[in-house]
Each structure stands twice: as C-alpha cells, then as structure tokens.
Design a protein around this motif. Structure first.
Motif, PDB file in Angstrom:
ATOM      1  N   SER A 171      15.486 -84.870  69.813  1.00 50.42           N
ATOM      2  CA  SER A 171      14.678 -85.100  71.011  1.00 50.42           C
ATOM      3  C   SER A 171      14.983 -84.103  72.128  1.00 50.42           C
ATOM      4  O   SER A 171      14.069 -83.644  72.818  1.00 50.42           O
ATOM      5  CB  SER A 171      14.912 -86.525  71.518  1.00 50.42           C
ATOM      6  OG  SER A 171      16.280 -86.731  71.845  1.00 50.42           O
ATOM      7  N   TYR A 172      16.260 -83.742  72.299  1.00 50.99           N
ATOM      8  CA  TYR A 172      16.627 -82.867  73.419  1.00 50.99           C
ATOM      9  C   TYR A 172      16.161 -81.421  73.220  1.00 50.99           C
ATOM     10  O   TYR A 172      16.264 -80.597  74.130  1.00 50.99           O
ATOM     11  CB  TYR A 172      18.137 -82.907  73.663  1.00 50.99           C
ATOM     12  CG  TYR A 172      18.986 -82.440  72.500  1.00 50.99           C
ATOM     13  CD1 TYR A 172      19.335 -81.093  72.350  1.00 50.99           C
ATOM     14  CD2 TYR A 172      19.462 -83.347  71.558  1.00 50.99           C
ATOM     15  CE1 TYR A 172      20.116 -80.672  71.280  1.00 50.99           C
ATOM     16  CE2 TYR A 172      20.238 -82.934  70.481  1.00 50.99           C
ATOM     17  CZ  TYR A 172      20.568 -81.595  70.357  1.00 50.99           C
ATOM     18  OH  TYR A 172      21.342 -81.181  69.303  1.00 50.99           O
ATOM     19  N   ARG A 173      15.621 -81.112  72.045  1.00 51.65           N
ATOM     20  CA  ARG A 173      15.118 -79.765  71.785  1.00 51.65           C
ATOM     21  C   ARG A 173      13.583 -79.712  71.738  1.00 51.65           C
ATOM     22  O   ARG A 173      13.007 -78.675  71.407  1.00 51.65           O
ATOM     23  CB  ARG A 173      15.670 -79.226  70.465  1.00 51.65           C
ATOM     24  CG  ARG A 173      17.161 -78.943  70.485  1.00 51.65           C
ATOM     25  CD  ARG A 173      17.611 -78.363  69.153  1.00 51.65           C
ATOM     26  NE  ARG A 173      19.044 -78.117  69.123  1.00 51.65           N
ATOM     27  CZ  ARG A 173      19.613 -76.967  69.512  1.00 51.65           C
ATOM     28  NH1 ARG A 173      18.860 -75.972  69.934  1.00 51.65           N
ATOM     29  NH2 ARG A 173      20.924 -76.823  69.459  1.00 51.65           N
ATOM     30  N   ARG A 174      12.932 -80.808  72.054  1.00 45.51           N
ATOM     31  CA  ARG A 174      11.464 -80.860  71.920  1.00 45.51           C
ATOM     32  C   ARG A 174      10.722 -80.464  73.189  1.00 45.51           C
ATOM     33  O   ARG A 174       9.493 -80.437  73.201  1.00 45.51           O
ATOM     34  CB  ARG A 174      11.026 -82.255  71.463  1.00 45.51           C
ATOM     35  CG  ARG A 174      11.458 -82.573  70.051  1.00 45.51           C
ATOM     36  CD  ARG A 174      10.686 -83.727  69.462  1.00 45.51           C
ATOM     37  NE  ARG A 174      11.183 -84.096  68.141  1.00 45.51           N
ATOM     38  CZ  ARG A 174      10.657 -85.020  67.370  1.00 45.51           C
ATOM     39  NH1 ARG A 174       9.598 -85.706  67.787  1.00 45.51           N
ATOM     40  NH2 ARG A 174      11.173 -85.282  66.174  1.00 45.51           N
ATOM     41  N   VAL A 230      13.102 -91.660  66.918  1.00 50.68           N
ATOM     42  CA  VAL A 230      12.950 -92.295  65.613  1.00 50.68           C
ATOM     43  C   VAL A 230      12.434 -91.232  64.648  1.00 50.68           C
ATOM     44  O   VAL A 230      11.521 -90.469  64.993  1.00 50.68           O
ATOM     45  CB  VAL A 230      11.950 -93.483  65.667  1.00 50.68           C
ATOM     46  CG1 VAL A 230      11.717 -94.052  64.275  1.00 50.68           C
ATOM     47  CG2 VAL A 230      12.470 -94.570  66.598  1.00 50.68           C
ATOM     48  N   ALA A 231      13.029 -91.165  63.463  1.00 53.00           N
ATOM     49  CA  ALA A 231      12.606 -90.180  62.464  1.00 53.00           C
ATOM     50  C   ALA A 231      11.595 -90.813  61.515  1.00 53.00           C
ATOM     51  O   ALA A 231      11.777 -91.954  61.080  1.00 53.00           O
ATOM     52  CB  ALA A 231      13.809 -89.674  61.675  1.00 53.00           C
ATOM     53  N   PRO A 232      10.527 -90.115  61.189  1.00 46.57           N
ATOM     54  CA  PRO A 232       9.540 -90.670  60.249  1.00 46.57           C
ATOM     55  C   PRO A 232      10.112 -90.740  58.835  1.00 46.57           C
ATOM     56  O   PRO A 232      10.851 -89.844  58.410  1.00 46.57           O
ATOM     57  CB  PRO A 232       8.376 -89.675  60.323  1.00 46.57           C
ATOM     58  CG  PRO A 232       9.009 -88.388  60.757  1.00 46.57           C
ATOM     59  CD  PRO A 232      10.147 -88.765  61.657  1.00 46.57           C
ATOM     60  N   THR A 233       9.788 -91.807  58.107  1.00 42.84           N
ATOM     61  CA  THR A 233      10.243 -91.914  56.719  1.00 42.84           C
ATOM     62  C   THR A 233       9.382 -91.065  55.802  1.00 42.84           C
ATOM     63  O   THR A 233       9.804 -90.703  54.710  1.00 42.84           O
ATOM     64  CB  THR A 233      10.199 -93.382  56.263  1.00 42.84           C
ATOM     65  OG1 THR A 233       8.895 -93.911  56.528  1.00 42.84           O
ATOM     66  CG2 THR A 233      11.247 -94.204  56.995  1.00 42.84           C
ATOM     67  N   LYS A 234       8.166 -90.761  56.242  1.00 47.00           N
ATOM     68  CA  LYS A 234       7.324 -89.806  55.530  1.00 47.00           C
ATOM     69  C   LYS A 234       6.295 -89.271  56.507  1.00 47.00           C
ATOM     70  O   LYS A 234       6.089 -89.812  57.597  1.00 47.00           O
ATOM     71  CB  LYS A 234       6.651 -90.455  54.321  1.00 47.00           C
ATOM     72  CG  LYS A 234       5.713 -91.597  54.638  1.00 47.00           C
ATOM     73  CD  LYS A 234       5.094 -92.144  53.354  1.00 47.00           C
ATOM     74  CE  LYS A 234       4.154 -93.313  53.659  1.00 47.00           C
ATOM     75  NZ  LYS A 234       3.516 -93.847  52.437  1.00 47.00           N
ATOM     76  N   LEU A 264       5.368 -93.727  69.944  1.00 46.59           N
ATOM     77  CA  LEU A 264       5.881 -92.874  71.019  1.00 46.59           C
ATOM     78  C   LEU A 264       7.302 -92.412  70.722  1.00 46.59           C
ATOM     79  O   LEU A 264       7.659 -91.260  70.993  1.00 46.59           O
ATOM     80  CB  LEU A 264       5.845 -93.631  72.350  1.00 46.59           C
ATOM     81  CG  LEU A 264       6.098 -92.754  73.583  1.00 46.59           C
ATOM     82  CD1 LEU A 264       4.857 -91.915  73.882  1.00 46.59           C
ATOM     83  CD2 LEU A 264       6.460 -93.584  74.800  1.00 46.59           C
ATOM     84  N   MET A 265       8.121 -93.304  70.154  1.00 46.19           N
ATOM     85  CA  MET A 265       9.492 -92.923  69.824  1.00 46.19           C
ATOM     86  C   MET A 265       9.528 -91.850  68.739  1.00 46.19           C
ATOM     87  O   MET A 265      10.411 -90.995  68.723  1.00 46.19           O
ATOM     88  CB  MET A 265      10.282 -94.156  69.378  1.00 46.19           C
ATOM     89  CG  MET A 265      10.508 -95.199  70.470  1.00 46.19           C
ATOM     90  SD  MET A 265      11.412 -94.581  71.938  1.00 46.19           S
ATOM     91  CE  MET A 265      10.045 -94.280  73.094  1.00 46.19           C
TER      92      MET A 265
END
Length: 332
Positions: free
Chosen positions: A61-64, A42-46, A35-36
């Motif tokens: 997040s504030y632009r999503r 949280v940014a994905p590493t891949k 969810l994060m």
C-alpha cells in the motif's frame, strides 16, 4: 476470500481518470473489501488490479501513491495539524522550505490556517475531517480513496462537508473512489455510482440514471424510496410495454395527491388516476409523506410542503395520480 466466503466475487470495474466514483451498498455487500483491495491492505486471491495499465496486485500500500481518508480520520494525536500535514512530505524527502510552502497552501485551501498549531483533540469533527482530506491530498497523489469519510459527522455537518469534498474534487481533479452506505452522500458527490450486493456489482451508472431507471428491485429500494407495484390489485398503465420477469415501480415524489373533487391537471390525458384512503401522514419539515391505501396496496406519496396546500389526514378519501411515463419496470 475470508475463509470459505468470497467477500468480493467477479468484480470487474474500470475507473476513469478524474472521475468521482462511489461504491454503495449495505453492510456485507463487499464495498469495503473492494476499497481495501485497491488500497493494498487486502491481497486478491485471484485476478489483478491495474493502475494506469500496470499491475499493482503485489505492490504494498505504501508504494501505490494513493491518498486515503478513513472514517476515523486516523490523525496522529500527538502531532499538531501542521505536523500531521508535514509528515507525509517528510517521508518523501521533501525539503523543509518546500514543505512549509505546500502546507501553508493547503491549510489556506481547507480554511484551517489559524488552527495549524492545534492538536487533533482540540478540533471539531468537521475540522478533523478537513485535516484528513488535506493530508491525503498534500503529496499530490493521482488517486484518492475515501472510506466512509463522513460517517462520524452529524447530518448538518455531513451535508456541509459533502459540498467541501465536491469542491476539492473539482479543484484538484483527482480520481476519487469513495465507499459509503449513505445514499444521499452517493447521489450528491458522484459522477458514477456502483451499487454492490453480496460481493457483486448489481448496477453501475450515473446518479440520475440509477435513481430514475433502477435495473432491479434491490437498487430501487436501496437508492431512495420506491413503490413496487407487485400484484397491486389494479391495472398499472404505462407508456412502455412491461418486460417479462419485472415489476412496475414508481417513486413517491412522482405521485400527486388531491381531493377527489379537485380539478384535474392540464395533462390529465397522460396520467393514471386512482381513488384511495389516507392511512397515515408524516410531516418532515420541507416534505409531507402520505401512506395511501388503494385496495390491498399501500402507496407512499411524498410532496414538498407549500403554502396554501391542502393537507389530508388519516381516513380522508383522496385521488392520487401519476404520469404513465413515470412508471418504471425493475427485475425481481
């Protein structure tokens, strides 16, 4: 990744427009991390995250354009209910008159108009939850994210709010992704449930299909109670052929209990009958739960309490039976 640990691994998931999807799993299963990632905290590493076909993996997040409700509600304690709802609209540059109209409309919808001048500390838990839901919806985002939204409420209030959330979802039609460890909550709210285990998806299906046809022992035990018939000491009859590498499973409410001499049901030819001894009986209001020992196996039987029902005590000899068609097979 958290250090050398992959909190979520090989996660591939499509959420349909207007769907209420719940990510369900125990602590450490990766559901909150998932969810994060969607929320942008949280940014994905891949890998990538797509919304309406466009990558948002690098978008903050504030632009999503998503509404988010946290377990702690995260209301501004120094602002009234009305000001809590006006704030996200102010940040979007909405005119004061339009803000007032929209806030009035949603306060009416969540039954909080008379509480608009109160501070969050002057509200009950259920009222605070409704304010948090209203604030997440007020800017009309296409996606709503719910992080253990009812975890802080007592059971009765939690059930009441489940109905409220379901009603809001029907009314607003938002694509909703909810994270919870509460099985009843997931079954009640969801169009589809994703069960996670150790950072991976264990099974994804409708609530009815997941409960009635769990694919694995983990899903069967996590989503409700299950009698896993692993070397039970008696032959299990079924209408289906047991696949290799699986165990027989039957839900407690699918088993009937009766006195050994009681008349058999009209569909007796479709049932398996076994003699047993009651080892325990638990009364739980609308339900009565029996533990019945059959040889070296103890089976859980759950029946709804009804007037005139025969009640069995520990030590009583009983006969239990179930439809052969109710036996399921789950992978180890």
């Amino acid at each position: 990744m958290y250090g050398q640990v992959a909190a979520v691994e090989d996660l591939s998931l499509t959420v349909h427009r207007g769907e209420f999807l719940t990510i369900l799993g125990p602590s450490g299963s990766g559901k909150t991390t998932a969810l994060m990632l969607l929320a942008g905290f949280v940014a994905p590493t891949k890998g990538d995250i797509l919304i309406a076909g466009k990558s948002v993996a690098a978008v903050p997040s504030y632009r999503r354009d998503q509404g988010i409700v946290f377990q702690s509600y995260a209301l501004f304690p120094h602002l009234t209910v009305r000001r809590n709802l006006e704030f996200p609209l102010e940040m979007r540059g909405m005119k004061a008159a339009d803000r007032t109209t929209r806030v009035d409309r949603i306060l009416e919808r969540v039954h909080l108009k008379e509480f608009s001048g109160r501070m969050p500390s002057q509200l009950s838990g259920g009222q605070q939850q409704r304010v948090a839901l209203a604030r997440a919806l007020i800017a009309d985002p296409p996606i709503l994210l719910l992080d253990e939204p009812l975890g802080a409420l007592d059971r009765n209030l939690r059930e009441q709010m489940q109905g409220e959330i379901k009603s809001l979802h029907r009314e607003f039609g938002k694509t909703t992704i909810c994270v919870t460890h509460d099985q009843d909550e997931a079954l009640t709210l969801s169009d589809r449930i994703v069960v996670m285990r150790a950072g991976r998806i264990e099974q994804s299906d409708s609530p009815e299909a997941l409960y009635d046809r769990p694919a694995t022992r983990f899903v069967a035990n996590f989503l409700g109670e299950a009698n896993i018939l692993d070397n039970p000491g008696f032959a299990v009859d079924s209408d289906a052929t047991q696949p290799s590498g699986t165990m027989a499973m039957i839900r407690p409410e699918r088993i009937c209990v009766a006195a050994p001499t009681a008349p058999k049901r009209v569909d007796a030819d479709k049932r398996q009958f076994i003699a047993g001894i009651v080892s325990d009986m638990i009364y739980a209001g609308p339900l009565r739960k029996y533990q019945v020992r059959v040889g070296c196996t103890v089976l859980t039987v759950r029946e709804h309490v009804a007037s005139g029902q025969e009640i069995f005590r520990p030590g009583d000899n009983v006969r239990i039976d179930w439809l052969r068609s109710d036996v399921r097979f789950v992978a180890v």
